[in-house]
Scaffold this motif. Structure first.
Motif, short mmCIF file in Angstrom:
data_model
loop_
_atom_site.label_atom_id
_atom_site.label_comp_id
_atom_site.label_asym_id
_atom_site.label_seq_id
_atom_site.Cartn_x
_atom_site.Cartn_y
_atom_site.Cartn_z
N SER A 172 0.81 -1.14 -0.05
CA SER A 172 -0.11 -0.07 0.00
C SER A 172 0.88 1.23 0.07
O SER A 172 0.50 2.19 -0.69
CB SER A 172 -0.77 0.23 1.23
OG SER A 172 -1.57 -0.96 1.32
N ARG A 173 1.90 0.96 0.74
CA ARG A 173 2.80 2.27 0.88
C ARG A 173 3.35 2.42 -0.58
O ARG A 173 3.31 3.83 -0.87
CB ARG A 173 4.00 2.11 1.66
CG ARG A 173 4.71 3.42 2.23
CD ARG A 173 5.96 2.94 3.06
NE ARG A 173 5.66 2.17 4.15
CZ ARG A 173 4.99 2.44 5.14
NH1 ARG A 173 4.66 3.88 5.32
NH2 ARG A 173 4.69 1.92 6.29
N ILE A 174 3.63 1.63 -1.26
CA ILE A 174 4.31 1.62 -2.47
C ILE A 174 3.55 2.35 -3.55
O ILE A 174 3.83 3.34 -4.29
CB ILE A 174 4.80 0.40 -3.21
CG1 ILE A 174 6.24 0.08 -2.18
CG2 ILE A 174 5.39 0.50 -4.65
CD1 ILE A 174 7.02 -1.31 -2.64
N ILE A 175 2.21 1.79 -3.49
CA ILE A 175 1.30 2.28 -4.44
C ILE A 175 0.91 3.61 -4.17
O ILE A 175 0.68 4.55 -4.92
CB ILE A 175 0.03 1.46 -4.70
CG1 ILE A 175 -0.72 1.19 -3.62
CG2 ILE A 175 0.31 0.27 -5.49
CD1 ILE A 175 -1.96 0.23 -3.62
N SER A 176 0.63 3.91 -3.10
CA SER A 176 0.58 5.26 -2.32
C SER A 176 1.51 6.49 -2.71
O SER A 176 0.87 7.49 -3.68
CB SER A 176 -0.03 5.50 -1.04
OG SER A 176 -0.04 6.89 -0.79
N HIS A 177 3.00 6.13 -2.77
CA HIS A 177 3.66 6.62 -2.93
C HIS A 177 3.77 6.99 -4.82
O HIS A 177 4.21 7.84 -5.29
CB HIS A 177 5.18 6.38 -2.46
CG HIS A 177 5.45 6.75 -1.07
ND1 HIS A 177 4.55 7.44 -0.32
CD2 HIS A 177 6.30 6.43 -0.38
CE1 HIS A 177 4.70 7.61 0.99
NE2 HIS A 177 5.90 6.95 1.10
N LEU A 178 3.52 5.76 -5.28
CA LEU A 178 3.40 5.96 -7.02
C LEU A 178 2.35 6.77 -7.13
O LEU A 178 2.82 7.57 -8.32
CB LEU A 178 3.23 4.40 -7.45
CG LEU A 178 4.34 3.60 -7.17
CD1 LEU A 178 3.71 2.23 -7.92
CD2 LEU A 178 5.77 3.97 -8.34
N VAL A 179 1.40 6.94 -6.78
CA VAL A 179 0.43 7.84 -7.15
C VAL A 179 0.73 9.28 -6.86
O VAL A 179 0.48 10.09 -7.72
CB VAL A 179 -1.03 7.57 -6.67
CG1 VAL A 179 -2.00 8.75 -6.74
CG2 VAL A 179 -1.52 6.23 -6.76
N TRP A 180 1.32 9.56 -5.62
CA TRP A 180 2.11 10.69 -5.34
C TRP A 180 2.85 11.36 -6.41
O TRP A 180 2.87 12.35 -7.00
CB TRP A 180 2.64 10.73 -3.91
CG TRP A 180 3.34 12.06 -3.61
CD1 TRP A 180 2.75 13.21 -3.28
CD2 TRP A 180 4.73 12.19 -3.98
NE1 TRP A 180 3.99 14.01 -3.21
CE2 TRP A 180 4.95 13.50 -3.48
CE3 TRP A 180 5.80 11.48 -4.45
CZ2 TRP A 180 6.31 14.23 -3.58
CZ3 TRP A 180 6.89 12.09 -4.58
CH2 TRP A 180 7.19 13.44 -4.35
N LEU A 181 3.92 10.21 -6.74
CA LEU A 181 5.15 10.71 -7.48
C LEU A 181 4.47 11.00 -9.06
O LEU A 181 4.76 11.92 -9.60
CB LEU A 181 5.93 9.62 -7.77
CG LEU A 181 7.00 9.53 -8.77
CD1 LEU A 181 7.97 10.82 -8.14
CD2 LEU A 181 7.73 8.17 -8.90
N GLY A 182 3.51 10.36 -9.43
CA GLY A 182 2.70 10.51 -10.79
C GLY A 182 2.08 11.93 -10.95
O GLY A 182 2.46 12.64 -11.81
N THR A 183 1.42 12.08 -9.92
CA THR A 183 0.43 13.18 -9.82
C THR A 183 1.23 14.48 -9.69
O THR A 183 0.94 15.36 -10.34
CB THR A 183 -0.71 13.29 -8.91
OG1 THR A 183 -0.11 12.92 -7.46
CG2 THR A 183 -1.72 11.97 -9.07
N THR A 184 2.42 14.44 -8.79
CA THR A 184 3.27 15.48 -8.50
C THR A 184 4.01 15.61 -9.64
O THR A 184 4.20 17.06 -10.09
CB THR A 184 4.22 15.21 -7.27
OG1 THR A 184 3.35 14.88 -6.05
CG2 THR A 184 5.03 16.34 -6.88
N ALA A 185 4.43 14.77 -10.21
CA ALA A 185 5.16 15.04 -11.77
C ALA A 185 4.24 15.60 -12.66
O ALA A 185 4.75 16.82 -13.35
CB ALA A 185 5.64 13.88 -12.13
#
Lengths: 232, 437
Positions: free
Chosen positions: B152-165
């Motif tokens: 869950s931590r990985i997918i939450s951070h992945l969404v964060w990374l994509g949307t922030t980018a």
């Protein structure tokens, strides 16, 4: 810039924390802060209790700010992190409301729960600790919004999750019905009749150009320092 | 020479007020080749560009606010003088509803608050409820929950990374990260049958054990994810635009961060090495070998670096968890909490009564209260449960990390430019479902 390490005040020899097992329901290790707090403020600390491993200290509500300030600043306590401010109302209407503060001391790796009881028949007032921890600002606004507890000394105590003209009361009180106080028809008609300008606080409306475009009556109320924009 | 004068009504960025109090508009002239001529201003009436502050709304309906957040900004030119956040547009009264639900019935509600971390919330709630019931979960369940939380931590951070980018202007990493996230959702689907709203845990265990071959899918993810992360890393970490738009923004030092109650990657980026997994361990996290990344500047760039490293550390934890996953039962052997097997419930009278009582009345914890913090992708999350001995909690309080982190946004954005508000807001990693609850 130096790094802040939790547990720094315990020294290098202190064992690393481990996952707790077999926590007793009542009793067990008492947080040492409970005893020092009671010794320092004998008139303000009422009692303490250990439930499922966490120490709860009951304090006199009007002294909360002083005690929490001391817990943060004292070199032997150093509760530098405010975890949460919340409140509990019991189903038993005779029991008092409780304001709950969860504090964490990172240097000593301690967790302390403070509770102050408020008489539901009297005015629900507790001191604000937003001057001690900036993070208390929104947490106290939420408790005010949900329970109607006023925090004295809060710089900007207004609703946070509900809108400012919300007139149905405080949703987490036990006498508040799950579906709200007003009928669906009443809620709908109020929502349709709401003035979009009511979505601004007076503070915002006082900014710059927006002020000139206000209707006359709102300008007048603003000059009278009214916070509520729209009549509830 | 006759020029065709097409007049265009253009409101200047900072309109001055005319005699009637309305913003003054200036007609622009267009030359024969379509070029815009200098405004034909009457003498002595140049627009006054200085002075007044402007009030601007970002949101509540704006893609860069990651949900229904509304920021009211007072601007002096492009500089933010004051920021007043407004939340509550997504308030659903989760905590109120929880007081009318049995403990296991609250688990579906935990999916829906921080919906990017639904599995992690399920585990966090189950941990709180289990302490309130005084039960110890099985070794296999412990490791399965570690797998659930770290994925869950990985997918939450992945969404964060994509949307922030995307917020900062890079579109491609969004596609890479969402592709990886998709494979985790496939794993969730194979495990519990749902993708986003997993409701995977029960008080005392899990809704289901992992199916055969599930670990192979997880291992495949653990091989592909670091490569995607490296690609994003190569694209962003030393990218001039990325660095220029993130470094030095929204900086908080350690004392300010603690005062503002920040937690999670924001607090660690500010130089406080507080990680609940290390300092208040749960699920035997102390037996896993992993590092806690810490920043020094506390700005948007450090938060990015901390989250990138956290994903790599989560991969390390997952590899260890896969290697040590023991055989054995997933649910505790406690008839107070766990339903009898379906085959027995439909064939034996006692099991059927047992099933009926558990479903209709629900398990009853003793009188007491617990607060069990976990390290969610957003920060320290915990459920504070108060029981009066009935099957429904007196109080279910969510300690929302994103709510407390967001409350520091005025402190972070004031003095920065309007365009930086978007980057700073993105760096907080807000999920409005959790903030408004």
């Amino acid at each position: 810039m130096s790094i802040v390490f939790p547990g720094a005040a315990l020294g290098a020899a202190a064992p690393a924390p481990v996952t707790p097992r077999g926590i007793p329901h009542r009793g067990g290790d008492v947080n040492p802060s409970a005893a020092t707090l009671a010794a320092r403020f004998p008139d303000a600390v009422l009692r303490h209790e250990v439930t499922w491993g966490d120490t709860t200290v009951w304090i006199a509500a009007p002294r909360a700010r002083q005690l929490i300030q001391w817990l943060r600043d004292d070199a032997g306590e150093r509760y530098d992190y405010l975890v949460d401010v919340t409140a509990v109302e019991h189903r038993d209407a005779m029991r008092p409301l409780e304001v709950v503060w969860h504090l964490r001391s990172l240097p000593f790796r301690r967790f302390l729960r403070l509770k102050a009881e408020l008489d539901p028949a009297a005015a629900l007032v507790a001191p604000s600790i937003s001057a001690v921890y900036a993070s208390a600002d929104w947490l106290e606004r939420e408790v005010f919004d949900m329970f109607g507890i006023r925090f004295e000394g809060h710089p900007d105590l207004r609703r946070i999750l509900m809108w400012e003209s919300y007139a149905e009361g405080h949703p987490l009180r036990k006498d508040f019905p799950l579906r709200g106080r007003f009928s669906r028809a009443e809620q709908l008609s109020q929502a349709l009749a709401a003035n979009p300008e009511a979505r601004y606080s007076m503070e915002e409306l006082s900014v710059a150009d927006a002020f000139h475009e206000l209707p006359e009556d709102m300008k007048r109320r603003l000059q009278q320092q009214a916070r509520q924009v729209e009549g509830a | 020479m006759a020029t065709t004068r097409r007049t265009v009504e253009v409101a200047l960025a900072t309109p001055s007020l005319g005699a009637n109090g309305a913003p003054q508009r200036t007609a622009l002239a267009v030359g024969p080749k379509g070029e815009i001529l200098a405004p034909d201003l009457p003498r002595g009436e140049e627009p006054d560009l200085g002075g007044d502050h402007m009030l601007i709304n970002i949101g509540p309906q704006h893609p860069a606010t990651h949900g229904v957040l509304r920021l009211v900004l007072e601007l002096d030119g492009e500089t933010v003088v004051r920021c007043i956040p407004h939340i509550g547009y997504l308030h659903c009264g989760f905590e109120k509803i929880g007081e009318y639900r049995q403990y296991n019935q609250i688990i579906p509600w935990t999916d829906r608050e921080d919906y990017l971390n639904s599995m992690g919330n399920n585990v966090a709630f189950a941990l709180s409820a289990e302490r309130l019931f005084g039960v110890e979960i099985t070794p296999r369940c412990t490791v399965l929950r570690v797998i659930a939380m770290e994925l869950s931590r990985i997918i939450s951070h992945l969404v964060w990374l994509g949307t922030t980018a995307i917020d900062i202007g890079a579109f491609t990493p969004f596609l890479w990260t969402f592709q990886e996230r998709e494979s985790v959702y496939n794993l969730w689907e194979a495990w519990v049958g749902a993708r986003l709203t997993t409701s995977a845990t029960r008080v005392g265990g899990m809704a289901a054990d992992i199916p055969d071959g599930w670990l192979d899918g997880l291992k495949a993810f653990l091989r592909s994810m670091p490569k995607t992360l490296d690609e994003a890393d190569r694209m962003l970490t030393k990218n001039g635009i990325w660095v220029g738009r993130t470094i030095g923004l929204g900086a908080m030092n350690a004392a300010e961060a603690l005062d503002s109650g920040l937690s999670g990657p924001l607090l660690r980026a500010s130089g406080v090495a507080y990680d609940v997994r290390k300092d208040v361990p749960y699920l035997d996290y102390e037996t896993y070998d992993f590092d806690v990344p810490v920043g020094t500047r506390g700005d948007v760039y450090d938060r990015y670096l901390v989250r990138m490293e956290e994903m790599r550390q989560s991969v390390r934890i997952l590899e260890q968890a896969v290697a040590r996953l023991p055989e054995g039962p997933v649910n505790v052997d406690d008839p107070r909490l766990i339903l009898p097997p379906k085959s027995k419930a439909t064939s034996e009278m006692e099991s059927m009564i047992h099933h009926f009582k558990l479903v209709m009345e629900g398990p009853r914890p003793p009188v007491g209260e617990v607060y069990v913090p976990v390290e969610s992708p957003k920060g320290e999350k915990g459920y504070y449960l108060v029981s009066d001995g009935t099957s429904k909690p007196v109080r279910w309080r969510i300690r929302p990390p994103a709510f407390v982190n967001l409350s520091a946004i005025p402190r972070m954005v004031e003095g920065h430019l309007l365009s930086d508000v978007i980057a700073i807001n993105a760096s907080i990693d807000i999920v409005m479902g959790e903030i408004d609850r």
